[in-house]
Design an enzyme around this catalytic site. Structure first.
Site, short mmCIF file in Angstrom:
data_model
loop_
_atom_site.label_atom_id
_atom_site.label_comp_id
_atom_site.label_asym_id
_atom_site.label_seq_id
_atom_site.Cartn_x
_atom_site.Cartn_y
_atom_site.Cartn_z
N SER A 1 0.83 -1.20 0.00
CA SER A 1 0.00 0.00 0.00
C SER A 1 0.86 1.25 0.00
CB SER A 1 -0.87 -0.01 1.26
OG SER A 1 -1.50 1.22 1.42
N TYR A 51 -1.62 -0.93 10.66
CA TYR A 51 -1.96 -1.50 9.35
C TYR A 51 -0.79 -1.30 8.38
CZ TYR A 51 -3.72 -1.54 4.59
OH TYR A 51 -3.84 -1.77 3.23
N LYS A 105 2.02 -4.04 6.57
CA LYS A 105 2.34 -4.15 5.13
C LYS A 105 3.86 -4.10 4.94
CE LYS A 105 -1.65 -4.60 3.38
NZ LYS A 105 -1.98 -5.89 2.75
P1 NAD Z 1 -11.14 -6.63 1.13
O1 NAD Z 1 -11.35 -6.60 2.61
O2 NAD Z 1 -12.31 -6.42 0.26
O3 NAD Z 1 -10.43 -8.00 0.72
C1 NAD Z 1 -9.55 -8.70 1.58
C2 NAD Z 1 -10.03 -10.14 1.65
O4 NAD Z 1 -9.16 -10.89 2.50
C3 NAD Z 1 -11.45 -10.26 2.23
O5 NAD Z 1 -12.23 -11.03 1.34
C4 NAD Z 1 -11.25 -10.98 3.57
O6 NAD Z 1 -12.34 -11.80 3.87
C5 NAD Z 1 -9.97 -11.75 3.31
N1 NAD Z 1 -9.16 -12.06 4.50
C6 NAD Z 1 -8.72 -11.22 5.46
N2 NAD Z 1 -7.99 -11.89 6.37
C7 NAD Z 1 -7.95 -13.18 5.96
C8 NAD Z 1 -7.35 -14.36 6.49
N3 NAD Z 1 -6.66 -14.35 7.63
N4 NAD Z 1 -7.51 -15.50 5.82
C9 NAD Z 1 -8.22 -15.55 4.67
N5 NAD Z 1 -8.83 -14.48 4.14
C10 NAD Z 1 -8.69 -13.30 4.78
O7 NAD Z 1 -9.99 -5.56 0.80
P2 NAD Z 1 -9.45 -5.04 -0.60
O8 NAD Z 1 -9.76 -3.60 -0.67
O9 NAD Z 1 -9.86 -5.95 -1.68
O10 NAD Z 1 -7.89 -5.16 -0.33
C11 NAD Z 1 -7.13 -6.27 -0.76
C12 NAD Z 1 -5.70 -6.09 -0.28
O11 NAD Z 1 -5.18 -4.85 -0.79
C13 NAD Z 1 -5.57 -6.01 1.24
O12 NAD Z 1 -4.40 -6.70 1.63
C14 NAD Z 1 -5.42 -4.53 1.50
O13 NAD Z 1 -4.69 -4.27 2.66
C15 NAD Z 1 -4.66 -4.06 0.25
N6 NAD Z 1 -4.87 -2.64 -0.06
C16 NAD Z 1 -6.14 -2.15 -0.19
C17 NAD Z 1 -6.34 -0.79 -0.45
C18 NAD Z 1 -7.73 -0.23 -0.57
O14 NAD Z 1 -7.87 0.99 -0.41
N7 NAD Z 1 -8.75 -1.02 -0.85
C19 NAD Z 1 -5.24 0.07 -0.60
C20 NAD Z 1 -3.96 -0.47 -0.49
C21 NAD Z 1 -3.79 -1.83 -0.20
N1 UFG Z 2 -12.31 11.53 3.38
C1 UFG Z 2 -13.30 12.39 3.81
N2 UFG Z 2 -14.43 11.87 4.34
C2 UFG Z 2 -14.61 10.52 4.48
C3 UFG Z 2 -13.59 9.64 4.04
C4 UFG Z 2 -12.45 10.19 3.50
O1 UFG Z 2 -13.17 13.63 3.71
O2 UFG Z 2 -15.67 10.10 5.00
C5 UFG Z 2 -11.10 12.11 2.76
C6 UFG Z 2 -9.83 11.80 3.52
O3 UFG Z 2 -9.59 12.75 4.53
C7 UFG Z 2 -8.79 11.81 2.40
C8 UFG Z 2 -9.57 11.30 1.17
O4 UFG Z 2 -10.95 11.51 1.49
O5 UFG Z 2 -8.39 13.13 2.12
C9 UFG Z 2 -9.35 9.83 0.89
O6 UFG Z 2 -9.60 9.07 2.07
P1 UFG Z 2 -9.76 7.48 2.04
O7 UFG Z 2 -10.09 7.05 3.45
O8 UFG Z 2 -10.67 7.06 0.96
O9 UFG Z 2 -8.30 6.99 1.62
P2 UFG Z 2 -6.88 7.21 2.31
O10 UFG Z 2 -6.02 7.92 1.31
O11 UFG Z 2 -7.00 7.79 3.65
O12 UFG Z 2 -6.36 5.70 2.48
C10 UFG Z 2 -6.61 4.67 1.51
C11 UFG Z 2 -6.78 3.35 2.25
C12 UFG Z 2 -5.47 2.91 2.83
C13 UFG Z 2 -4.44 2.89 1.76
C14 UFG Z 2 -4.31 4.23 1.11
C15 UFG Z 2 -3.35 4.14 -0.02
O13 UFG Z 2 -7.75 3.46 3.27
O14 UFG Z 2 -5.61 1.61 3.35
O15 UFG Z 2 -5.57 4.64 0.59
O16 UFG Z 2 -3.04 5.42 -0.50
F1 UFG Z 2 -3.27 2.53 2.29
#
Ligand code: NAD
Ligand code: UFG
Length: 336
Positions: A124, A148, A152
């Site tokens: 991330s 978190y 990572k």
């Molecule tokens: P998500 O929660 O939709 O998907 C993660 C999946 O992993 C879920 O289906 C959950 O049930 C499963 N899971 C969690 N712990 C587990 C375990 N111990 N065993 C088996 N399954 C398990 O999240 P996502 O948005 O699809 O994210 C996928 C990956 O990308 C995650 O590792 C997350 O940290 C990373 N990531 C997400 C974002 C974002 O903003 N969505 C940004 C950066 C990184």
């Molecule tokens: N924001 C609001 N109101 C809300 C939610 C978010 O104003 O209800 C704003 C935040 O302050 C930020 C922007 O919208 O300025 C984006 O916020 P998000 O929570 O959507 O995303 P972040 O950038 O904070 O973080 C996300 C994921 C992290 C990941 C990261 C990677 O939550 O897990 O992107 O850049 F690591």
């Protein structure tokens, strides 16, 4: 080629499964469904007309994982499974480290035992913490500010150590920026449990009438309209990045870090406007105090992924909003 996808029932995982099936890969998904539903897997198969194998297994269940590797000859792993809520990770650090780090250790141990050395890991942009400047390149210093993000980074370091000990490993560490949007069919998308933490699902739920208004966290950042700026990337562009990384691992051992972002940032208020246009709905909002731990501006320099993976994000903000809205309005309560 047979790919094990951990966390494949989740948001990014399900879209990546769809692209993998479309490209002819065989897929085995393991997911404990702690933040997803098996319905997403049914819909991926319905959209593609292709089958995948699903196992409800927790990565903390070493024996269950071992059985999967024993019974199927897996060629590569894409590892999405993990918990991702920043605030929750601050409140429950041990839970996050156990799930995200121990789960990854179990997975890597099983891979080692069965001689599977190709891994694509979901990292991330959060590992960069508060960047000293933007755009962010992969060699920027890392300093995650919450458990978190540290989980990572720990897994990234475990991957580097694995390769240092055994040069047959090929590992891609993909640092995602802000994934949004959904598949154009409107059949799969982001379905957060409880109140969404992230901007896009929150806005979608306001537009669809599930929540009264958005709290905009801060309007006094040093950005052009005072609200936070982020690099929003369509989940299908992100999914394709995984296929490109997988292809490259065939020929390049080592650990390779790639930023997956578009290289451009949008403010919160720009997103609100774009979403209103796409949905034809008003998105009510109020300015609220800054959210602790948030940074002003974060966007990628995705050039390395362009050069080495021949990948770049193609989908514009309008389609991100159109697709997120189609998913939300067709499935106002998610997969239920
Ligand atoms: P998500 O929660 O939709 O998907 C993660 C999946 O992993 C879920 O289906 C959950 O049930 C499963 N899971 C969690 N712990 C587990 C375990 N111990 N065993 C088996 N399954 C398990 O999240 P996502 O948005 O699809 O994210 C996928 C990956 O990308 C995650 O590792 C997350 O940290 C990373 N990531 C997400 C974002 C974002 O903003 N969505 C940004 C950066 C990184
Ligand atoms: N924001 C609001 N109101 C809300 C939610 C978010 O104003 O209800 C704003 C935040 O302050 C930020 C922007 O919208 O300025 C984006 O916020 P998000 O929570 O959507 O995303 P972040 O950038 O904070 O973080 C996300 C994921 C992290 C990941 C990261 C990677 O939550 O897990 O992107 O850049 F690591």
């Amino acid at each position: 080629m047979k790919v094990l996808v951990t966390g494949g029932a989740g948001y990014i995982g399900s879209h990546t499964c769809l692209e993998l099936l479309g490209a002819g890969y065989e897929i085995i998904v393991v997911d404990n469904l702690c933040n997803s539903r098996e319905e997403s897997m049914k819909r991926v198969q319905e959209i593609t007309g292709k089958k995948l194998i699903f196992h409800k297994i927790d990565l903390l269940d070493e024996q269950g994982l071992d059985n999967i590797f024993k019974e199927s000859s897996i060629d590569a792993v894409i590892h999405f499974a993990g918990l991702k809520a920043v605030g929750e990770s601050v409140a429950m650090p041990l839970h996050y480290y156990h799930n995200n780090v121990t789960g990854s250790l179990n997975l890597c141990a099983a891979m080692l035992k069965y001689g599977v050395t190709k891994l694509v890991f979901s990292s991330s942009a959060t590992v960069y913490g508060d960047p000293h400047t933007v755009p962010i390149t992969e060699d920027f210093p890392v300093s995650p500010t919450n458990p978190y993000g540290r989980s990572k980074l720990m897994v990234e370091e475990i991957c580097r150590d694995l390769y240092a000990a055994d040069s047959s490993w090929s590992i891609a560490l993909l640092r995602y920026f802000n994934p949004v949007g959904a598949h154009q069919s409107g059949r799969i998308g982001e379905d957060p449990n409880d109140i969404p933490n992230n901007l896009f699902p929150f806005i979608s739920q306001v537009a669809v009438g599930r929540r009264a208004e958005l709290a905009v966290f801060g309007d006094d950042y040093p950005t052009y309209d005072g609200t936070g700026v982020r690099d929003y990337i369509h989940v299908l562009d992100l999914a394709i990045g995984h296929l490109k990384a997988l292809e490259r691992l065939d020929e390049h051992s080592g650990t390779h870090i790639y930023n997956l972002g578009t290289g451009r940032g949008y403010s919160v208020l720009e997103i609100v406007k774009a979403f209103e246009k796409a949905s034809g709905k008003q998105v009510r909002y109020q300015i609220a105090p800054r959210r602790p731990g948030d940074i002003a501006t974060c966007y990628a320099d995705p050039a390395k992924a362009g050069q080495e993976l021949n990948w770049s994000a193609k989908i514009e903000l309008k389609q991100m909003c159109d697709d997120a809205w189609r998913w939300q309005s067709n499935n106002p309560k998610g997969y239920i």
